[in-house]
Design a protein around this motif. Structure first.
Motif, PDB file in Angstrom:
ATOM      1  N   LYS A  97      26.783 -23.433  63.786  1.00 54.70           N
ATOM      2  CA  LYS A  97      27.046 -23.974  62.452  1.00 54.70           C
ATOM      3  C   LYS A  97      28.374 -24.707  62.404  1.00 54.70           C
ATOM      4  CE  LYS A  97      24.174 -21.055  59.563  1.00 54.70           C
ATOM      5  NZ  LYS A  97      24.108 -19.923  58.652  1.00 54.70           N
ATOM      6  N   GLN A  98      29.050 -24.760  63.559  1.00 56.05           N
ATOM      7  CA  GLN A  98      30.382 -25.351  63.562  1.00 56.05           C
ATOM      8  C   GLN A  98      30.380 -26.765  64.108  1.00 56.05           C
ATOM      9  OE1 GLN A  98      33.217 -22.848  65.533  1.00 56.05           O
ATOM     10  NE2 GLN A  98      34.575 -22.967  63.764  1.00 56.05           N
ATOM     11  N   ARG A  99      31.111 -27.652  63.436  1.00 62.02           N
ATOM     12  CA  ARG A  99      31.312 -29.013  63.947  1.00 62.02           C
ATOM     13  C   ARG A  99      32.508 -29.023  64.871  1.00 62.02           C
ATOM     14  NH1 ARG A  99      28.426 -32.924  63.711  1.00 62.02           N
ATOM     15  NH2 ARG A  99      26.731 -32.736  62.251  1.00 62.02           N
ATOM     16  N   VAL A 100      32.291 -29.490  66.095  1.00 63.49           N
ATOM     17  CA  VAL A 100      33.381 -29.538  67.049  1.00 63.49           C
ATOM     18  C   VAL A 100      33.698 -31.001  67.343  1.00 63.49           C
ATOM     19  CG1 VAL A 100      34.101 -28.863  69.361  1.00 63.49           C
ATOM     20  CG2 VAL A 100      32.600 -27.375  68.043  1.00 63.49           C
ATOM     21  N   ALA A 101      34.952 -31.366  67.178  1.00 63.56           N
ATOM     22  CA  ALA A 101      35.362 -32.743  67.455  1.00 63.56           C
ATOM     23  C   ALA A 101      35.477 -32.949  68.958  1.00 63.56           C
ATOM     24  CB  ALA A 101      36.693 -33.036  66.778  1.00 63.56           C
ATOM     25  N   VAL A 102      34.806 -33.950  69.478  1.00 66.43           N
ATOM     26  CA  VAL A 102      34.842 -34.231  70.915  1.00 66.43           C
ATOM     27  C   VAL A 102      35.678 -35.479  71.200  1.00 66.43           C
ATOM     28  CG1 VAL A 102      33.451 -34.799  72.925  1.00 66.43           C
ATOM     29  CG2 VAL A 102      32.657 -33.082  71.310  1.00 66.43           C
ATOM     30  N   LEU A 103      35.543 -36.493  70.332  1.00 66.36           N
ATOM     31  CA  LEU A 103      36.375 -37.691  70.463  1.00 66.36           C
ATOM     32  C   LEU A 103      37.052 -37.932  69.118  1.00 66.36           C
ATOM     33  CD1 LEU A 103      33.921 -40.063  72.385  1.00 66.36           C
ATOM     34  CD2 LEU A 103      35.857 -38.792  73.347  1.00 66.36           C
TER      35      LEU A 103
END
Ligand code: ADP
Ligand code: MG
Length: 223
Positions: free
Chosen positions: A19-25
């Protein structure tokens, strides 16, 4: 500074992990000039492959813009992206991605046939001769060494004379002798074809041969 070929503005990309948004760029911006060789480096998981996939129109950013020449590729629909990937961008992957049921010649000719090029066969032969693999043209990928497979993949990437080659650790699965040969060939052919090269690499020796290095750290361009 050569004419810009690839322009990246404020790219952001996240993945949903559970459920978590993870920033990759995060806010990635840079420009690559025509004919340049730019290396992208950074620790494992720093977003290198994700960035390359966005540049090649294989995946979409959450926000930001990517231009190849005059064309904004981040705006194209899937159909136009497919044409762009076929004609204007060549891909080389660490694990080769050759079609196992096609022989070396057929693998190289395929993108040109897809583009309706009547010279497909002649171009495939010229490229395979260039990388000294013409004697092996009838071999299937399973009958070729890793270095030979990657030379086939390089030919396939070049057959439609793209303006840009995107390579993701192209020597990462090769022993050091094969890696050196493949890298030398790629750099020579890049110059012969006047193509621009963006290459993800772990190797400091490879990065040292690039005109410029972009280092990613935690999804950002490190100073
Ligand atoms: N399809 C995906 N779904 C969720 N997370 C992903 C996906 N692809 C990559 N990631 C995550 O994004 C981060 C960057 O991955 P990647 O671009 O492959 O890094 P690199 O190529 O630098 O090793 C990693 O934390 C990875 O786990
Ligand atoms: Mg990667």
């Amino acid at each position: 500074m050569p004419k810009p070929l690839l322009r990246v503005e404020e790219l952001n990309k996240t993945y949903l992990l559970g459920k978590q948004r993870v920033a990759v760029l995060r806010d990635i911006s840079f420009t690559v000039g025509q004919g340049e060789f730019v290396a992208i480096t950074g620790a494992s998981g720093s977003g290198k492959s994700t960035l390359l996939a966005l540049l090649g129109g294989l995946d979409q950013a959450d926000s930001g813009r990517i231009f190849l020449g005059q064309e904004e590729i981040s705006k194209l629909n899937e159909k136009r992206l497919a044409v762009l990937r076929n004609r204007r961008i060549g891909f080389v992957f660490q694990s080769f991605h050759l079609a196992p049921s096609l022989n070396a010649f057929e693998n190289v000719a395929f993108p040109a046939e897809l583009a309706g090029d009547r010279e497909a066969a002649a171009k495939a032969e010229r490229l395979l001769r260039r990388v000294d693999l013409w004697p092996r043209y009838g071999n299937f990928p399973s009958q070729l060494s890793g270095g030979e497979r990657q030379r086939v993949a390089i030919c396939r990437a070049l057959i439609n004379t793209p303006s840009l080659i995107l390579a993701d650790e192209p020597t990462g699965n090769l022993d050091s002798a094969a890696a050196a040969l493949v890298l030398d060939l790629l750099l020579q052919i890049k110059d012969e074809y006047g193509v621009t090269l963006v290459m993800v690499t772990h190797s400091p020796e490879v990065a040292a041969r690039a005109g410029r290095v972009i280092r990613l750290s935690d999804g950002r361009i490190a100073a």
